[in-house]
Design a protein around this motif. Structure first.
Motif, PDB file in Angstrom:
ATOM      1  N   LYS A   1       1.003  -1.190   0.036  1.00 27.31           N
ATOM      2  CA  LYS A   1      -0.158   0.018  -0.025  1.00 27.31           C
ATOM      3  C   LYS A   1       0.804   1.137  -0.042  1.00 27.31           C
ATOM      4  O   LYS A   1       0.690   2.303  -0.437  1.00 27.31           O
ATOM      5  CB  LYS A   1      -0.926   0.106   1.186  1.00 27.31           C
ATOM      6  N   ILE A   2       1.928   1.060   0.668  1.00 26.09           N
ATOM      7  CA  ILE A   2       2.877   2.338   0.704  1.00 26.09           C
ATOM      8  C   ILE A   2       3.527   2.575  -0.784  1.00 26.09           C
ATOM      9  O   ILE A   2       3.493   3.688  -1.107  1.00 26.09           O
ATOM     10  CB  ILE A   2       4.130   2.049   1.838  1.00 26.09           C
ATOM     11  N   ALA A   3       3.897   1.525  -1.213  1.00 23.52           N
ATOM     12  CA  ALA A   3       4.487   1.595  -2.566  1.00 23.52           C
ATOM     13  C   ALA A   3       3.388   2.275  -3.465  1.00 23.52           C
ATOM     14  O   ALA A   3       3.806   3.161  -4.169  1.00 23.52           O
ATOM     15  CB  ALA A   3       4.920   0.200  -3.013  1.00 23.52           C
ATOM     16  N   ILE A   4       2.152   1.878  -3.488  1.00 21.42           N
ATOM     17  CA  ILE A   4       1.109   2.478  -4.349  1.00 21.42           C
ATOM     18  C   ILE A   4       0.965   3.693  -4.138  1.00 21.42           C
ATOM     19  O   ILE A   4       0.977   4.461  -5.049  1.00 21.42           O
ATOM     20  CB  ILE A   4      -0.301   1.702  -4.200  1.00 21.42           C
ATOM     21  N   ASP A   5       0.941   4.078  -2.821  1.00 22.00           N
ATOM     22  CA  ASP A   5       0.850   5.535  -2.533  1.00 22.00           C
ATOM     23  C   ASP A   5       1.872   6.558  -2.886  1.00 22.00           C
ATOM     24  O   ASP A   5       1.635   7.555  -3.488  1.00 22.00           O
ATOM     25  CB  ASP A   5       0.674   5.707  -0.957  1.00 22.00           C
ATOM     26  N   GLU A   6       3.059   6.015  -2.804  1.00 20.86           N
ATOM     27  CA  GLU A   6       4.281   6.820  -3.223  1.00 20.86           C
ATOM     28  C   GLU A   6       4.268   6.853  -4.888  1.00 20.86           C
ATOM     29  O   GLU A   6       4.777   7.892  -5.098  1.00 20.86           O
ATOM     30  CB  GLU A   6       5.618   6.027  -2.456  1.00 20.86           C
TER      31      GLU A   6
END
Ligand code: AMP
Ligand code: GLY
Length: 420
Positions: free
Chosen positions: A163-168
């Motif tokens: 999820k962090i990767a997608i947001d970044e």
């Protein structure tokens, strides 16, 4: 002949040194080059975002051929621009450079020709991408579609990291992101496979193994490359055939169907799983530091090869290699790949002896009033070739100890899988 080289890394210094050895070359210009190239060529500080300034310089100095080192100007169409003015230039054009510039472009070719690669999905927004995570097994790989200097790839161990990767990525960390890819994790050993192309034919240009992680044991953050060795321990005749027939030739066919010819170096980044090759990514240039290990093994005149590619006559050239084992260790600024100090002097460089088998290729260095300063994260490439990897590594470590630069650090375990 006069040649111009675009770029400033260890790769470009290695290319510059090889071209300097050609009896056909009178003068080399580097745009902008580094302290190493300044000893054998003329460094020119020029705004590379403005192709017109470069073109005017090429005409003014009557430069015969331009070699493009890094991907950015290639993806931005420098080849197309210079060729409009009938300038000879080595490298793929803008459309062909999509192989590196757009992962989705490449994946579409893979799909059409059944090229072995990780299964993947393409997502246009955060919601869709996160929804898909319910169906994903971990680890999974999340990638920005655009050029991200090797940094837009996340190996996610769990949903939270994903999820962090997608947001970044959609948050613009690597520039505006229209799409992202979620990809199956391939568990194997990586290999870099190189070919050189003239738009009609191609020839092999060596293999190498890169060490991308900053810490020994291949741990820690990803970097541009901490060291490499060539040839790769994985290559054999059968594997080579598979790579060419299942991956490279169908890719060229995919390009050709779109009316695209490929000229320049092609770097096929592979994951080898039980002697089976899977495509991870293409780069439309040589690797860095792989290039620094491969070029010293070349026994043919690099200028002849490059010129033949520009003239679509590569089939007339014999590309010969030595059987030597080549290793490169990269000396980095302390702190890299995070923050590091710039303009730190590197003393005692004169203690390093270079000869036909020991090389020192500069990367992030600058020469100011005959003193050398580090200005980049990756600073110097120590390369040695010999009959075995152990000796090559010993030679390099001796040189690194002699230099004993207090501003830097390096991995002592480069090539650990080929060295006891
Ligand atoms: P790339 O920028 O595409 O080369 O990716 C950076 C690194 O991430 C690669 O060198 C691999 O180590 C790793 N990687 C990329 N894609 C995958 C994958 N599908 N499976 C496993 N590792 C991968
Ligand atoms: N060594 C990795 C790269 O050149 O992309």
């Amino acid at each position: 002949m006069k040649v111009g080289i675009i770029g400033s890394g260890g790769r470009e210094h290695a290319i510059c040194s090889a071209l300097k050895n050609s009896s056909k070359i009178d003068k080399i210009y580097c745009f902008p080059g580094n302290a190493g190239t300044s000893n054998i060529a003329e460094n020119i500080k020029i705004n590379l975002d403005d192709f017109e300034i470069l073109k005017n310089f090429i005409f003014e100095k009557k430069i015969d051929l331009i070699f493009v080192g890094p991907e950015k100007p290639l993806v931005e169409g420098i080849v197309d621009y210079l060729e409009k003015f009938k300038i000879k230039v080595f490298g793929p054009n803008k459309l062909a450079s999509q192989l590196e510039g757009s992962k989705i472009f490449t994946k579409k070719i893979c799909q059409k020709f059944n090229i072995p690669t990780a299964k993947f999905g393409i997502f246009q927004n955060t919601k869709e991408a996160k929804k898909f995570l319910n169906k994903t097994s971990f680890p999974t790989v999340i990638k920005a579609d655009n050029l991200a200097s090797g940094k837009g790839v996340y190996i996610c161990k769990n949903e939270n990291e994903a999820k962090i990767a997608i947001d970044e990525i959609f948050g613009g960390k690597f520039g505006y992101a229209k799409n992202l890819l979620i990809e199956e994790f391939l568990d194997g050993e990586e290999m870099s496979f190189f070919t050189i192309h003239d738009g009609v034919t191609f020839k092999n240009f060596g293999t190498a193994q890169d060490h991308k992680r900053v810490l020994e044991g291949d741990k820690g953050k990803n970097t541009g490359g901490m060291g490499a060795y060539s040839p790769s321990r994985l290559i054999n005749e059968e594997l080579e055939k598979k790579i060419i027939n299942r991956i490279i030739k169908p890719t060229l066919k995919g390009l050709s169907e779109r009316g695209i010819q490929y000229k320049g170096f092609l770097y096929t980044g592979l994951m080898i799983v039980k002697n089976e090759p899977y495509l991870i990514e293409y780069n439309v240039r040589m690797g860095d530091p792989e290039c620094q290990t491969i070029i010293p093994r070349l026994d043919s005149d690099l200028y002849d090869i490059i010129l033949a590619c520009c003239n679509s006559k590569l089939n007339e050239i014999d590309v010969k290699w030595s059987n030597n084992k080549s290793l490169c260790i990269v000396l980095c600024s302390k702190g890299y790949p995070d923050d590091f100090k710039k303009n730190v002097e590197i003393e005692h460089l004169n203690k390093i002896k270079v000869n036909e088998s020991d090389f020192l290729f500069h990367a992030g260095t600058i020469n100011k009033q005959d003193k050398i300063y580090a200005i980049g994260g990756r600073v110097l490439n120590f390369v040695s070739i010999s009959e075995n990897f152990n000796n090559s590594k010993e030679n390099i470590l001796n040189n690194l100890e002699k230099l004993n630069w207090s501003g830097g650090f390096y991995r002592k375990d480069i090539g650990y899988k080929v060295i006891k």
